[in-house]
Write a protein that holds these residues in place. Sequence first.
Motif, PDB file in Angstrom:
ATOM      1  N   ILE A   1      10.004   7.859  16.567  1.00 33.75           N
ATOM      2  CA  ILE A   1      11.046   7.314  15.681  1.00 33.75           C
ATOM      3  C   ILE A   1      11.864   8.442  15.036  1.00 33.75           C
ATOM      4  CG2 ILE A   1      11.434   6.005  13.538  1.00 33.75           C
ATOM      5  CD1 ILE A   1      10.523   4.247  15.921  1.00 33.75           C
ATOM      6  N   SER A   2      13.180   8.279  15.064  1.00 36.37           N
ATOM      7  CA  SER A   2      14.075   9.259  14.438  1.00 36.37           C
ATOM      8  C   SER A   2      15.011   8.613  13.410  1.00 36.37           C
ATOM      9  CB  SER A   2      14.931   9.946  15.512  1.00 36.37           C
ATOM     10  OG  SER A   2      15.643   8.967  16.253  1.00 36.37           O
ATOM     11  N   HIS A   3      15.087   7.274  13.429  1.00 36.48           N
ATOM     12  CA  HIS A   3      16.019   6.554  12.553  1.00 36.48           C
ATOM     13  C   HIS A   3      15.251   5.467  11.779  1.00 36.48           C
ATOM     14  CE1 HIS A   3      18.873   8.571  15.092  1.00 36.48           C
ATOM     15  NE2 HIS A   3      19.911   8.018  14.474  1.00 36.48           N
ATOM     16  N   LEU A   4      15.606   5.299  10.509  1.00 36.20           N
ATOM     17  CA  LEU A   4      14.921   4.307   9.670  1.00 36.20           C
ATOM     18  C   LEU A   4      15.933   3.412   8.969  1.00 36.20           C
ATOM     19  CD1 LEU A   4      12.268   6.629   7.964  1.00 36.20           C
ATOM     20  CD2 LEU A   4      11.946   5.145   9.964  1.00 36.20           C
ATOM     21  N   LEU A   5      15.672   2.101   9.015  1.00 28.90           N
ATOM     22  CA  LEU A   5      16.474   1.132   8.275  1.00 28.90           C
ATOM     23  C   LEU A   5      15.644   0.690   7.076  1.00 28.90           C
ATOM     24  CD1 LEU A   5      17.488  -1.171  11.288  1.00 28.90           C
ATOM     25  CD2 LEU A   5      18.592   0.944  10.514  1.00 28.90           C
ATOM     26  N   PHE A   6      16.202   0.784   5.882  1.00 24.73           N
ATOM     27  CA  PHE A   6      15.433   0.474   4.668  1.00 24.73           C
ATOM     28  C   PHE A   6      15.884  -0.832   4.022  1.00 24.73           C
ATOM     29  CE2 PHE A   6      14.364   4.966   4.848  1.00 24.73           C
ATOM     30  CZ  PHE A   6      13.069   4.983   4.355  1.00 24.73           C
ATOM     31  N   MET A   7      14.863  -1.620   3.575  1.00 25.44           N
ATOM     32  CA  MET A   7      15.089  -2.775   2.722  1.00 25.44           C
ATOM     33  C   MET A   7      13.989  -2.730   1.651  1.00 25.44           C
ATOM     34  SD  MET A   7      15.565  -5.950   5.388  1.00 25.44           S
ATOM     35  CE  MET A   7      13.862  -6.479   5.673  1.00 25.44           C
TER      36      MET A   7
ATOM     37  N   GLU B   1      12.642  11.096   0.756  1.00 26.19           N
ATOM     38  CA  GLU B   1      11.529  11.741   1.474  1.00 26.19           C
ATOM     39  C   GLU B   1      11.798  11.723   2.982  1.00 26.19           C
ATOM     40  OE1 GLU B   1       7.454  10.791  -1.055  1.00 26.19           O
ATOM     41  OE2 GLU B   1       8.168   9.312   0.363  1.00 26.19           O
ATOM     42  N   ALA B   2      12.297  10.589   3.466  1.00 32.44           N
ATOM     43  CA  ALA B   2      12.566  10.446   4.901  1.00 32.44           C
ATOM     44  C   ALA B   2      13.667  11.398   5.348  1.00 32.44           C
ATOM     45  CB  ALA B   2      12.961   9.001   5.209  1.00 32.44           C
ATOM     46  N   ASN B   3      14.708  11.489   4.537  1.00 34.92           N
ATOM     47  CA  ASN B   3      15.822  12.382   4.872  1.00 34.92           C
ATOM     48  C   ASN B   3      15.349  13.827   4.971  1.00 34.92           C
ATOM     49  OD1 ASN B   3      18.748  12.819   5.169  1.00 34.92           O
ATOM     50  ND2 ASN B   3      18.575  13.866   3.199  1.00 34.92           N
ATOM     51  N   ASP B   4      14.480  14.235   4.055  1.00 35.26           N
ATOM     52  CA  ASP B   4      13.966  15.616   4.093  1.00 35.26           C
ATOM     53  C   ASP B   4      13.074  15.857   5.306  1.00 35.26           C
ATOM     54  OD1 ASP B   4      15.331  16.493   1.892  1.00 35.26           O
ATOM     55  OD2 ASP B   4      13.638  16.358   0.504  1.00 35.26           O
ATOM     56  N   ARG B   5      12.522  14.793   5.869  1.00 32.35           N
ATOM     57  CA  ARG B   5      11.685  14.929   7.070  1.00 32.35           C
ATOM     58  C   ARG B   5      12.486  14.785   8.358  1.00 32.35           C
ATOM     59  NH1 ARG B   5       8.818  13.684   2.877  1.00 32.35           N
ATOM     60  NH2 ARG B   5       6.645  14.319   2.698  1.00 32.35           N
ATOM     61  N   GLY B   6      13.809  14.621   8.219  1.00 36.03           N
ATOM     62  CA  GLY B   6      14.662  14.656   9.399  1.00 36.03           C
ATOM     63  C   GLY B   6      15.069  13.309   9.965  1.00 36.03           C
ATOM     64  N   TYR B   7      14.780  12.223   9.241  1.00 33.16           N
ATOM     65  CA  TYR B   7      15.178  10.896   9.742  1.00 33.16           C
ATOM     66  C   TYR B   7      16.602  10.571   9.300  1.00 33.16           C
ATOM     67  CZ  TYR B   7      10.163  10.347  10.458  1.00 33.16           C
ATOM     68  OH  TYR B   7       8.861  10.534  10.868  1.00 33.16           O
ATOM     69  N   ASP B   8      17.346   9.878  10.168  1.00 30.18           N
ATOM     70  CA  ASP B   8      18.647   9.321   9.801  1.00 30.18           C
ATOM     71  C   ASP B   8      18.403   7.945   9.211  1.00 30.18           C
ATOM     72  OD1 ASP B   8      20.553  11.288  10.474  1.00 30.18           O
ATOM     73  OD2 ASP B   8      20.413  10.776  12.601  1.00 30.18           O
ATOM     74  N   CYS B   9      18.787   7.746   7.961  1.00 33.38           N
ATOM     75  CA  CYS B   9      18.398   6.534   7.228  1.00 33.38           C
ATOM     76  C   CYS B   9      19.601   5.664   6.877  1.00 33.38           C
ATOM     77  CB  CYS B   9      17.710   6.912   5.923  1.00 33.38           C
ATOM     78  SG  CYS B   9      16.236   7.901   6.155  1.00 33.38           S
ATOM     79  N   LEU B  10      19.415   4.357   7.027  1.00 37.35           N
ATOM     80  CA  LEU B  10      20.428   3.373   6.632  1.00 37.35           C
ATOM     81  C   LEU B  10      19.798   2.416   5.621  1.00 37.35           C
ATOM     82  CD1 LEU B  10      23.229   1.898   7.212  1.00 37.35           C
ATOM     83  CD2 LEU B  10      21.917   0.447   8.751  1.00 37.35           C
ATOM     84  N   LEU B  11      20.444   2.254   4.478  1.00 40.44           N
ATOM     85  CA  LEU B  11      19.992   1.290   3.471  1.00 40.44           C
ATOM     86  C   LEU B  11      20.808   0.011   3.601  1.00 40.44           C
ATOM     87  CD1 LEU B  11      18.392   0.518   0.897  1.00 40.44           C
ATOM     88  CD2 LEU B  11      20.180   1.669  -0.431  1.00 40.44           C
ATOM     89  N   LEU B  12      20.117  -1.125   3.714  1.00 45.59           N
ATOM     90  CA  LEU B  12      20.799  -2.423   3.802  1.00 45.59           C
ATOM     91  C   LEU B  12      21.029  -2.934   2.375  1.00 45.59           C
ATOM     92  CD1 LEU B  12      18.792  -3.695   6.849  1.00 45.59           C
ATOM     93  CD2 LEU B  12      21.205  -3.010   6.804  1.00 45.59           C
ATOM     94  N   GLU B  13      22.284  -2.882   1.975  1.00 45.38           N
ATOM     95  CA  GLU B  13      22.625  -3.059   0.552  1.00 45.38           C
ATOM     96  C   GLU B  13      22.241  -4.414  -0.021  1.00 45.38           C
ATOM     97  OE1 GLU B  13      26.573  -1.952  -0.758  1.00 45.38           O
ATOM     98  OE2 GLU B  13      26.766  -0.665   0.994  1.00 45.38           O
ATOM     99  N   ASP B  14      22.421  -5.475   0.770  1.00 45.61           N
ATOM    100  CA  ASP B  14      22.100  -6.809   0.256  1.00 45.61           C
ATOM    101  C   ASP B  14      20.626  -7.149   0.470  1.00 45.61           C
ATOM    102  OD1 ASP B  14      22.787  -6.719   2.994  1.00 45.61           O
ATOM    103  OD2 ASP B  14      23.101  -8.876   3.043  1.00 45.61           O
TER     104      ASP B  14
END
Length: 221
Positions: free
Chosen positions: A148-154, A168-181
Amino acid sequence: MHVHAQPFAYEFDLARTALVIIDMQRDFIEPGGFGETLGNDVALLEAIVPACRAVLDAWRDAGGLVVHTREAHKADLSDCPPAKRLRGKPSLRIGDAGPMGRILVAGEPGNQIIPALAPLPGEIVLDKPGKGAFHATPLHELLQQSGISHLLFMGVTTEVCVQTSMREANDRGYDCLLLEDCTESYFPHFKAAAVEMLRAQGAIIGWTANSTQLLEALRSA
Ligand code: C5J
């Protein structure tokens, strides 16, 4: 796949992406739980459940990896630093008996994930003693094993456990997307500020998008 996101498009490959659902536990979301005993309006948090469920259903249908976290301590509180337990003057501290069992203790009724988002067999469920999902958990190793290299957060709350985990995820090298709603705070202005700061400076921590934009990307894939 391509999601219309802010501050610019978020690209991900389904096989290398996990959906991480932070702490959608009864004690934070349901009336009568820990969150409400602290004087918070849990209706704000409850309102995101349908959007979270729609994303979870679509992600499961697509065959994506799902990770659920719970803020949870061992019954003997050996993983709860005194600095966490003793801070402030809450009416109930971690480990005290509350309306849904002992506060933030693994296995107690209030510590369970809400029924609408209950984990399915085979999905990763992690108990985390900190605010961040990577602190004192095997999350990074599990994600690496799955490529895994990408994370979607809710999940909840935006400015505490979600933001900490995303940093924490960003510092470990993951590309992160936060789902605003699909994330919420007891304090709407904290959510707004967190969303804005995470995606500022060219996605310095990550991207944000509405869940409809992710669902659209999954549909057209
Ligand atoms: C979470 C908290 N899950 N607010 N915990 O954000 O203490």
